[in-house]
Scaffold this active site. Structure first.
Site, mmCIF file in Angstrom:
data_model
loop_
_atom_site.group_PDB
_atom_site.id
_atom_site.type_symbol
_atom_site.label_atom_id
_atom_site.label_comp_id
_atom_site.label_asym_id
_atom_site.label_seq_id
_atom_site.Cartn_x
_atom_site.Cartn_y
_atom_site.Cartn_z
ATOM 1 N N HIS A 165 1.032 -1.141 0.227
ATOM 2 C CA HIS A 165 0.061 -0.201 0.119
ATOM 3 C C HIS A 165 1.013 1.483 0.444
ATOM 4 C CE1 HIS A 165 -3.136 3.372 0.649
ATOM 5 N NE2 HIS A 165 -4.375 1.764 0.623
ATOM 6 N N ASP A 192 -7.989 -5.296 -0.466
ATOM 7 C CA ASP A 192 -8.621 -5.938 -1.602
ATOM 8 C C ASP A 192 -7.652 -7.887 -1.240
ATOM 9 O OD1 ASP A 192 -9.337 -4.108 -3.272
ATOM 10 O OD2 ASP A 192 -7.553 -3.660 -4.276
HETATM 11 N N1 ACO Z 1 3.995 -7.880 -5.053
HETATM 12 C C1 ACO Z 1 5.401 -7.899 -4.656
HETATM 13 N N2 ACO Z 1 5.996 -6.320 -4.778
HETATM 14 C C2 ACO Z 1 5.347 -5.979 -4.138
HETATM 15 C C3 ACO Z 1 4.078 -5.640 -3.728
HETATM 16 C C4 ACO Z 1 3.107 -6.584 -4.168
HETATM 17 N N3 ACO Z 1 2.245 -7.120 -4.069
HETATM 18 N N4 ACO Z 1 3.625 -3.873 -3.907
HETATM 19 C C5 ACO Z 1 4.832 -3.368 -3.600
HETATM 20 N N5 ACO Z 1 5.852 -4.430 -4.329
HETATM 21 C C6 ACO Z 1 6.713 -4.081 -4.115
HETATM 22 C C7 ACO Z 1 8.018 -3.346 -5.363
HETATM 23 O O1 ACO Z 1 7.862 -4.328 -5.705
HETATM 24 C C8 ACO Z 1 8.587 -2.603 -4.858
HETATM 25 O O2 ACO Z 1 9.600 -3.319 -4.882
HETATM 26 P P1 ACO Z 1 10.891 -2.930 -5.086
HETATM 27 O O3 ACO Z 1 11.932 -1.586 -4.186
HETATM 28 O O4 ACO Z 1 12.365 -3.679 -4.447
HETATM 29 O O5 ACO Z 1 11.555 -2.293 -6.193
HETATM 30 C C9 ACO Z 1 8.400 -1.810 -3.608
HETATM 31 O O6 ACO Z 1 7.695 -2.379 -3.103
HETATM 32 C C10 ACO Z 1 7.725 -0.569 -2.785
HETATM 33 O O7 ACO Z 1 6.440 -0.575 -4.709
HETATM 34 P P2 ACO Z 1 5.705 -0.114 -5.259
HETATM 35 O O8 ACO Z 1 5.403 0.227 -6.392
HETATM 36 O O9 ACO Z 1 6.794 0.999 -5.150
HETATM 37 O O10 ACO Z 1 5.232 0.618 -4.265
HETATM 38 P P3 ACO Z 1 3.792 2.304 -4.726
HETATM 39 O O11 ACO Z 1 3.483 2.687 -3.614
HETATM 40 O O12 ACO Z 1 3.696 2.666 -5.461
HETATM 41 O O13 ACO Z 1 2.429 1.261 -5.067
HETATM 42 C C11 ACO Z 1 0.586 -0.405 -4.730
HETATM 43 C C12 ACO Z 1 1.618 0.640 -4.198
HETATM 44 C C13 ACO Z 1 0.046 0.498 -6.056
HETATM 45 C C14 ACO Z 1 -1.042 -0.485 -3.780
HETATM 46 C C15 ACO Z 1 1.385 -1.791 -4.999
HETATM 47 O O14 ACO Z 1 2.035 -2.198 -3.408
HETATM 48 C C16 ACO Z 1 0.802 -2.304 -5.599
HETATM 49 O O15 ACO Z 1 0.957 -2.788 -6.985
HETATM 50 N N6 ACO Z 1 -0.142 -3.437 -4.854
HETATM 51 C C17 ACO Z 1 -0.638 -4.579 -5.661
HETATM 52 C C18 ACO Z 1 -1.880 -4.183 -6.635
HETATM 53 C C19 ACO Z 1 -2.149 -4.245 -5.319
HETATM 54 O O16 ACO Z 1 -3.703 -4.376 -4.565
HETATM 55 N N7 ACO Z 1 -3.731 -2.617 -5.443
HETATM 56 C C20 ACO Z 1 -4.490 -2.968 -4.632
HETATM 57 C C21 ACO Z 1 -3.715 -1.819 -3.660
HETATM 58 S S1 ACO Z 1 -5.182 -1.161 -2.314
HETATM 59 C C22 ACO Z 1 -6.188 -0.675 -3.640
HETATM 60 O O17 ACO Z 1 -5.922 0.298 -4.187
HETATM 61 C C23 ACO Z 1 -8.168 -0.428 -2.799
#
Ligand code: ACO
Length: 377
Positions: free
Chosen positions: A263, A314
């Site tokens: 998140h 989610d």
């Molecule tokens: N699975 C694996 N790795 C992840 C995940 C995940 N679900 N979420 C974050 N990471 C990792 C990223 O790869 C990144 O790693 P790195 O630093 O080694 O490259 C690090 O954690 C930071 O992640 P970001 O994507 O930069 O975080 P951001 O704040 O931009 O995105 C988000 C947040 C979009 C929710 C992200 O965690 C994600 O894509 N999750 C999966 C999709 C999801 O569940 N979305 C629902 C969110 S809640 C909502 O909107 C209702």
């Protein structure tokens, strides 16, 4: 020479405070709506009361709530002429969120007040849109399966009518209450991607339907609301408990995102996920399929151990909705049927102190080029 902006570009606007808001906020690792924690609201409130709270900045008195529920009930049904059009638009191979986006856009054409931006007209449209969103989701399901659309019962809640207009049967009271709590939990979440999209469109003084179409489009994406559906797809793909741990590890090794984890704001856990986790355990047991919860819990455990990532709203909502017998691709439209209440609160708040959103981009392209005819390039 292009104007140069000093400093780093804030990709994803993570560090940008784009407005002041009184609607919802994360305080001490929990989510508040208008000052009330979601734990409190989930335990005691109803979705209708929560909508009133989001829109009016206070809980309703008893008679106000009754009046508000009647107003919503009176607007749940879809206009027959509009339904005729809905039956004509494609459903085969169409994602329900794409259909919903089109349906909400089309619905505006039946609303004589669509262009009236007075406060009174906006309040009436807010009721109309919120009351009809769930009816649209179930209408989609009925139409694509060749069934007749069922008229809602205006004396019952939005949650009750969701199941009734989906199946034509009186729903189980415990399931309705749990679904109502899900609607409360999804109603608003500060400046998330879809609420921001709503505010951006509202900031140009466009109408509520147009802003809602922007918000639905933003929610559709798998990084936002689309994740709940993807979680269930993942669980089905994994299939059995013994494959769960390896599946997650392989996904992480391949730099694949595991849906329902991580998140932007919550780094120590999403408080909504905790409530949904309990519901998931209870409901999967109730339908005699506890393995869906057990597999989810194992994935949760693996994700924490391997990557330090916690589930978001989610993750457990997927098995909750699945246990309620809701088709998987309707999970995100349900999110929209709840979040529309928060979106509308954001549009109203935006309009009380509006300034059009217009950020800048730091130029990284070429400069000083001169056009030449195609044959000389
Ligand atoms: N699975 C694996 N790795 C992840 C995940 C995940 N679900 N979420 C974050 N990471 C990792 C990223 O790869 C990144 O790693 P790195 O630093 O080694 O490259 C690090 O954690 C930071 O992640 P970001 O994507 O930069 O975080 P951001 O704040 O931009 O995105 C988000 C947040 C979009 C929710 C992200 O965690 C994600 O894509 N999750 C999966 C999709 C999801 O569940 N979305 C629902 C969110 S809640 C909502 O909107 C209702």
């Amino acid at each position: 020479m292009a104007e140069v902006f000093e400093g780093a570009v804030d990709r994803g606007l993570e560090g940008i405070v784009a407005c002041t808001t009184k609607i919802s906020f994360i305080v001490d690792a929990t989510l508040n709506y208008r000052g009330y924690t979601i734990e409190d609201l989930a335990a005691h409130s109803t979705f209708e009361e929560t909508i009133f709270l989001l829109w009016n900045d206070r809980l309703p008195k008893k008679d106000e709530l009754e009046k508000f529920k009647r107003a919503l009930g009176a607007e749940m049904a879809l206009d027959p002429a509009f339904v005729k059009v809905l039956k004509e638009i494609p459903t085969k191979g169409v994602h329900p969120m794409a259909w919903l986006r089109t349906a909400v856009s089309a619905m505006a054409l039946w609303d004589k007040e669509a262009q009236d931006s007075s406060q009174e007209a906006n309040e009436r449209k807010a009721i109309r849109l919120t009351a009809k969103m769930g009816s649209l989701v179930t209408a989609f399901e009925r139409i694509r399966t060749g069934k007749d659309i069922i008229a809602p019962n205006p004396s019952k809640s939005l949650a009750w009518n969701f199941f009734y207009t989906l199946t034509g049967q009186e729903p189980d009271a415990e399931m309705v209450r749990m679904f109502d709590v899900c609607l409360i939990l999804h109603a608003d979440h500060e400046l998330n991607c879809s609420a921001f999209a709503m505010r951006v469109t509202a900031s140009s003084l466009s109408d509520i339907y147009s802003a809602a179409v922007s918000a639905i489009s933003a929610l559709k994406g798998p990084l936002h609301g689309g994740a709940n559906e993807q979680v269930m797809v993942m669980l089905k793909d994994i299939g059995t408990m013994d494959r769960a741990r390896t599946w997650v590890k392989e996904a992480l090794e391949n730099k694949q995102k595991v849906m329902g984890f991580g998140h932007r704001v919550y780094k120590n856990g999403d408080p909504r996920a905790k409530i949904l986790r309990q519901m998931s355990e209870q409901l999967t047991k109730k339908i005699g399929q506890p393995h869906w919860y057990e597999m989810s819990a194992l994935i949760d455990d693996t994700m924490q151990g391997e990557k330090g990532l916690l589930p978001n709203v989610d993750f457990y909502s997927a098995t909750v909705y699945y246990s309620m017998g809701i088709p998987i691709d309707l999970f995100t439209p349900i999110f929209a049927a709840s979040r529309v209440s928060g979106w509308i609160a954001h549009a109203f708040e935006q309009w009380t102190n509006n300034r059009i959103y217009r950020p800048r981009g730091k130029w990284a392209g070429r400069e000083g080029l001169t056009w030449v005819p195609a044959e000389k390039r």
